[in-house]
Design a protein around this motif. Structure first.
Motif, PDB file in Angstrom:
ATOM      1  N   ALA A 143       5.984   6.997  -2.411  1.00  0.00           N
ATOM      2  CA  ALA A 143       6.182   5.579  -2.696  1.00  0.00           C
ATOM      3  C   ALA A 143       7.564   5.198  -2.180  1.00  0.00           C
ATOM      4  O   ALA A 143       8.561   5.794  -2.540  1.00  0.00           O
ATOM      5  CB  ALA A 143       6.086   5.325  -4.193  1.00  0.00           C
TER       6      ALA A 143
ATOM      7  N   ARG B   4      -2.283  -2.069   4.808  1.00  0.00           N
ATOM      8  CA  ARG B   4      -2.195  -0.669   5.241  1.00  0.00           C
ATOM      9  C   ARG B   4      -1.632  -0.526   6.651  1.00  0.00           C
ATOM     10  O   ARG B   4      -1.524   0.580   7.164  1.00  0.00           O
ATOM     11  CB  ARG B   4      -3.571  -0.017   5.134  1.00  0.00           C
TER      12      ARG B   4
ATOM     13  N   LEU C 212      -6.543   8.534   5.238  1.00  0.00           N
ATOM     14  CA  LEU C 212      -5.576   8.455   4.142  1.00  0.00           C
ATOM     15  C   LEU C 212      -6.267   8.524   2.791  1.00  0.00           C
ATOM     16  O   LEU C 212      -7.363   8.000   2.610  1.00  0.00           O
ATOM     17  CB  LEU C 212      -4.794   7.149   4.225  1.00  0.00           C
ATOM     18  N   PHE C 213      -5.610   9.157   1.851  1.00  0.00           N
ATOM     19  CA  PHE C 213      -6.101   9.218   0.462  1.00  0.00           C
ATOM     20  C   PHE C 213      -4.897   9.295  -0.466  1.00  0.00           C
ATOM     21  O   PHE C 213      -3.790   9.583  -0.049  1.00  0.00           O
ATOM     22  CB  PHE C 213      -7.062  10.383   0.260  1.00  0.00           C
ATOM     23  N   ASP C 214      -5.158   9.047  -1.763  1.00  0.00           N
ATOM     24  CA  ASP C 214      -4.085   9.098  -2.767  1.00  0.00           C
ATOM     25  C   ASP C 214      -3.861  10.507  -3.241  1.00  0.00           C
ATOM     26  O   ASP C 214      -4.722  11.309  -3.301  1.00  0.00           O
ATOM     27  CB  ASP C 214      -4.443   8.231  -3.971  1.00  0.00           C
TER      28      ASP C 214
ATOM     29  N   TYR D   5       0.820  -1.209   0.000  1.00  0.00           N
ATOM     30  CA  TYR D   5       0.000   0.000   0.000  1.00  0.00           C
ATOM     31  C   TYR D   5       0.857   1.262   0.000  1.00  0.00           C
ATOM     32  O   TYR D   5       0.595   2.200  -0.736  1.00  0.00           O
ATOM     33  CB  TYR D   5      -0.925  -0.036   1.218  1.00  0.00           C
ATOM     34  N   TYR D   6       1.873   1.315   0.834  1.00  0.00           N
ATOM     35  CA  TYR D   6       2.718   2.497   0.942  1.00  0.00           C
ATOM     36  C   TYR D   6       3.865   2.503  -0.067  1.00  0.00           C
ATOM     37  O   TYR D   6       4.476   3.530  -0.295  1.00  0.00           O
ATOM     38  CB  TYR D   6       3.307   2.609   2.349  1.00  0.00           C
TER      39      TYR D   6
ATOM     40  N   ASP E 282       3.778   1.479  -3.381  1.00  0.00           N
ATOM     41  CA  ASP E 282       3.422   1.612  -4.786  1.00  0.00           C
ATOM     42  C   ASP E 282       3.034   3.028  -5.199  1.00  0.00           C
ATOM     43  O   ASP E 282       3.319   3.447  -6.309  1.00  0.00           O
ATOM     44  CB  ASP E 282       2.257   0.662  -5.116  1.00  0.00           C
ATOM     45  N   VAL E 283       2.354   3.758  -4.329  1.00  0.00           N
ATOM     46  CA  VAL E 283       1.790   5.059  -4.679  1.00  0.00           C
ATOM     47  C   VAL E 283       2.023   6.035  -3.526  1.00  0.00           C
ATOM     48  O   VAL E 283       2.021   5.637  -2.365  1.00  0.00           O
ATOM     49  CB  VAL E 283       0.261   4.926  -4.927  1.00  0.00           C
ATOM     50  N   MET E 284       2.201   7.312  -3.859  1.00  0.00           N
ATOM     51  CA  MET E 284       2.318   8.336  -2.819  1.00  0.00           C
ATOM     52  C   MET E 284       0.972   8.464  -2.101  1.00  0.00           C
ATOM     53  O   MET E 284      -0.079   8.528  -2.729  1.00  0.00           O
ATOM     54  CB  MET E 284       2.711   9.673  -3.416  1.00  0.00           C
ATOM     55  N   ARG E 285       1.003   8.469  -0.768  1.00  0.00           N
ATOM     56  CA  ARG E 285      -0.215   8.584   0.050  1.00  0.00           C
ATOM     57  C   ARG E 285      -0.157   9.861   0.876  1.00  0.00           C
ATOM     58  O   ARG E 285       0.900  10.257   1.364  1.00  0.00           O
ATOM     59  CB  ARG E 285      -0.344   7.391   1.002  1.00  0.00           C
TER      60      ARG E 285
END
Length: 178
Positions: free
Chosen positions: A61, A96, A176-178, A33-34, A36-39
């Motif tokens: 990421a 997460r 949390l959101f993308d 979750y953390y 792969d993509v900036m959160r």
């Protein structure tokens, strides 16, 4: 003091940037979750090392993240306030939830710094904070309590500017959101 705080923030953000580049370069890094993509996150933090009040966080990421928390409340004759910063490094994660280490610092005030000795009653203890600046390091764990809510609990080994060193708990709740 302001110079050291600026150096600390710039160093932490540099490390976040380098960590993100390193993780992307490694093809054998496991994904998550953390990773792969900036959160991003917003929420509330309660702690005596790295701020108390509303919090914002970013987790690029990779394994590193940063958090800024602070707030103010009016009570009595002054305004109590704090602001703090944390740099975080993930040791392990599952979905997460994650186990991480952190370094951070904060500044706390009870609104009494402007008082002079003549302004408080004779025989009373000095109402000003003895250690407004705090810094430290610690370990934390975050649990996903829903698809977007994260509960964070950690232990912060905190150095107070008056010379005291204590292990203190901190908690947070973030959306949390993308």
């Amino acid at each position: 003091m302001k110079f050291y705080f600026l150096v600390f923030i710039l160093t932490t953000f540099s490390l976040v940037s380098l960590s993100t580049q390193e993780v992307r370069a490694q093809s054998d890094e496991r994904s998550g979750y953390y990773q792969d993509v900036m959160r991003f996150g917003i929420g509330a933090q309660a702690g005596l090392m790295s701020g108390m009040g509303l919090g914002v966080r970013v987790h690029p990421a990779g394994r590193m993240g940063a958090q800024l928390a602070g707030g103010a409340i009016s009570g009595g004759e002054g305004v109590a306030a704090s602001i703090g910063f944390e740099g975080q490094y993930d040791f392990d994660w599952r979905d997460r939830s994650r186990f991480f280490g952190f370094i951070g610092m904060g500044y706390y005030t009870n609104g009494e710094e402007e008082l002079t000795k003549e302004e408080w009653e004779q025989g009373e203890e000095d109402p000003r904070l003895k250690s407004a600046f705090r810094a430290g390091f610690g370990l934390g764990y975050e649990w996903d309590i829903s698809n977007v809510l994260i509960f964070s609990a950690n232990i912060a080994f905190t150095y107070f500017s008056e010379g005291m060193f204590l292990p203190l708990p901190q908690v947070g709740l973030y959306y949390l959101f993308d």
